[in-house]
Design an enzyme around this catalytic site. Structure first.
Site, mmCIF file in Angstrom:
data_model
loop_
_atom_site.group_PDB
_atom_site.id
_atom_site.type_symbol
_atom_site.label_atom_id
_atom_site.label_comp_id
_atom_site.label_asym_id
_atom_site.label_seq_id
_atom_site.Cartn_x
_atom_site.Cartn_y
_atom_site.Cartn_z
ATOM 1 N N LYS A 123 -19.268 70.657 35.219
ATOM 2 C CA LYS A 123 -20.535 69.955 34.962
ATOM 3 C C LYS A 123 -21.348 69.874 36.249
ATOM 4 C CE LYS A 123 -18.433 67.419 31.236
ATOM 5 N NZ LYS A 123 -17.639 66.259 30.864
ATOM 6 N N GLN A 167 -15.867 60.598 31.902
ATOM 7 C CA GLN A 167 -14.990 61.670 31.435
ATOM 8 C C GLN A 167 -13.788 61.062 30.707
ATOM 9 O OE1 GLN A 167 -15.583 65.092 31.812
ATOM 10 N NE2 GLN A 167 -13.887 65.242 30.375
ATOM 11 N N ASP A 190 -24.353 61.496 26.651
ATOM 12 C CA ASP A 190 -23.342 61.993 25.718
ATOM 13 C C ASP A 190 -23.727 61.693 24.263
ATOM 14 O OD1 ASP A 190 -21.262 63.469 26.690
ATOM 15 O OD2 ASP A 190 -20.052 61.754 27.311
#
Ligand code: NDP
Length: 363
Positions: A123, A167, A190
Site C-alpha cells: 500500500k 490493517q 476502507d
C-alpha cells in the site's frame, strides 16, 4: 476482516505471464486461449455464446463471437488498475498544483504477521507511485488497544491525513469493532464504517466511501462495458468486506441480486441463472463450468493458494472459479491472480484521493 488485501503483485505478475493472454496493438485484450492444464479443474463441453463488451481503453463495444473453443474474454484487472493509477497520479498532481494539497493515507499495523507487513508495504509503495503521502504506525503485538485508539484519534484530527486504514487481523486482545468504529467516517477509506455501509444499503443515500474490493469489481464491469441494469447477478459469499457490499453495489446498479452462502441449497442451480457472477468465498475452484450460464460475466475475488510442486514457491494462487472451465463457457472472466487483486489497491488510492478532494470541496 477489514483491509484484507491478499494479493502479492510480484507473484501475481509472474503467474499472469503463464496464462494464455495476448494483447493486440490497439489495446484490446485478446480472447483467452487455454493451452494446458493449469490446475485441477477438468474441461467441460464448450457452449456457444455472444456478448458485447467494451475494451477498457476504448469507447467502442466489441463482440465476443460464437466459438467452439475456449474464448472467454480475459478481464485484465492488472491493466485496468494500472490505467486507474495513472489517472489518480495525474489528479494528485493537479490537486497539488491547484491548492498545494497532497492526499495522505495513514496505515496502522499491529503485530508482526508477515502477510500483513507485506500488504502494508504494498500500500505504501502504491501511494508513493501516485504521489500520495503515506504515514505508517507499526505497534508491537502486545500493544494496548488504547494506544491504537490514540493513534486513530490523532489521525482523525490531522488535516494532512485523508484516509485511515487499520490493517486486519488485529491481535485477539483487541476489539476490532471498537477500533474500526473509532475511524472518523470522513476518513474511512476502507468503507467499513457502519454508517458508510448503512448508506450503501439505503436508497437515496450516498456512502462517503465504498469498500475497495467490491468497488473494484464494479469498476471492472464498468470499464469493460458490461451492462448491469436489469441483469441477474449472483454474489457468492456474504462477508462484510466483499460479498455483502458487492451485492449492495450491484443492487444500486439495478441488477436483480441473489446471494449464495454456505447454507444455500442448490448453489449451482442458482448460480447458473446469473448473467453476472461475483464470487468471494475462499474455496479453490468451487465454481465449476456447470455452475455457469453460457455468456455470463465472472468476477472472481477468491485468492486461494494451492500446492504446486512445479512452482518455485511450492504453491500458486487460484480463484474460487475454475478458470479453464469458465473460459469455455463464460463471455468474460477475471483471472487469479491479475484480476480483482490489483483493483483493490487502486480503489484504496481512489478513495484517498476522493477524501482529500472532499475535504477541500473540490469535484
Ligand atoms: P470470508 O471467509 O469472510 O467469507 C466467505 C464467504 O463465503 C462467507 O459468506 C461464507 O458463507 C461463504 N462460503 C463459504 N463456503 C461456502 C460454500 N461452500 N458455498 C457458498 N458460500 C460459501 O471471506 P472474504 O469475503 O474475506 O474473502 C473471500 C475470498 O476473497 C478469499 O479467498 C479472500 O482471500 C479473497 N479476497 C480477495 C481480495 C482481493 O483483493 N482480491 C480482498 C478480500 C478478499 P457464510 O456467511 O454462510 O459463512
Amino acid at each position: 476482516m477489514a483491509s484484507m488485501i491478499v494479493t502479492d503483485p510480484s507473484s501475481a505478475a509472474a503467474a499472469v505471464h503463464r496464462l494464455p493472454f495476448a494483447r493486440f496493438s490497439n489495446g484490446l485484450i485478446s480472447l483467452g486461449r487455454f493451452v494446458g492444464p493449469l490446475h485441477v479443474c477438468s474441461p467441460t463441453t464448450t457452449l456457444p455464446r455472444t456478448l458485447s463488451l467494451r475494451s477498457p481503453r476504448s469507447s467502442r463495444f466489441i463482440t465476443a463471437s460464437m466459438a467452439t473453443e475456449p474464448s472467454a474474454k480475459v478481464i485484465d484487472g492488472k491493466a485496468v488498475a494500472k490505467q486507474i493509477r495513472e489517472e489518480i497520479g495525474a489528479d494528485v498532481s493537479k490537486l497539488k498544483e491547484a491548492i498545494g494539497v497532497v492526499p495522505g493515507l495513514a496505515v496502522i499495523l499491529v503485530g508482526d504477521r508477515k502477510d500483513s507487513a507485506t500488504y502494508v508495504r504494498n500500500k505504501k509503495k502504491a501511494c508513493e507511485s501516485v504521489g500520495i503521502n503515506s504515514f505508517e504506525v507499526h505497534l508491537p503485538d502486545d500493544a494496548p488497544e488504547e494506544e491504537v485508539l490514540k493513534f486513530i484519534s490523532d489521525f482523525n484530527a490531522d488535516p494532512t491525513v485523508h484516509g485511515i486504514l487499520v490493517q486486519l487481523p488485529l491481535p485477539s486482545h483487541m476489539n476490532e469493532q471498537n477500533i474500526l468504529n473509532a475511524v472518523t467516517i470522513e476518513k474511512d477509506v476502507d468503507g467499513f464504517h457502519p454508517l458508510n455501509i448503512g448508506r450503501l444499503a439505503m436508497r437515496g443515500r450516498e456512502p462517503l466511501f465504498v469498500p475497495c474490493t467490491p468497488k473494484g469489481c464494479i469498476e471492472l464491469l464498468h470499464r469493460y462495458g458490461v451492462d448491469i441494469k436489469g441483469k441477474r447477478a449472483v454474489v457468492i459469499g456474504r462477508s462484510n468486506i466483499v460479498g455483502m457490499p458487492a451485492a449492495l453495489l450491484l443492487q444500486r446498479e439495478d441488477a436483480t441480486v441473489t446471494i449464495v452462502h454456505s447454507r444455500t441449497k442448490n448453489p449451482e442451480e442458482i448460480t447458473r441463472q446469473a448473467d453476472i457472477i461475483i464470487s468471494a468465498v475462499g474455496q479453490p475452484n468451487m465454481v465449476r463450468g456447470n455452475w455457469i450460464k453460457p455468456g455470463a460475466v465472472i468476477i472472481d475475488v477468491g485468492i486461494n493458494p494451492v500446492e504446486d510442486a512445479s512452482s518455485p514457491r511450492g504453491y500458486r494462487l487460484v480463484g474460487d472459479v475454475c478458470y479453464e472451465e469458465a473460459c469455455e463457457i463464460a463471455a468474460a472472466v477475471t483471472p487469479v491472480p491479475g484480476g480483482v487483486g490489483p483493483m483493490t489497491i487502486a480503489m484504496l488510492l481512489s478513495n484517498t484521493l476522493s477524501s482529500a478532494k472532499r475535504a477541500y470541496n473540490i469535484k
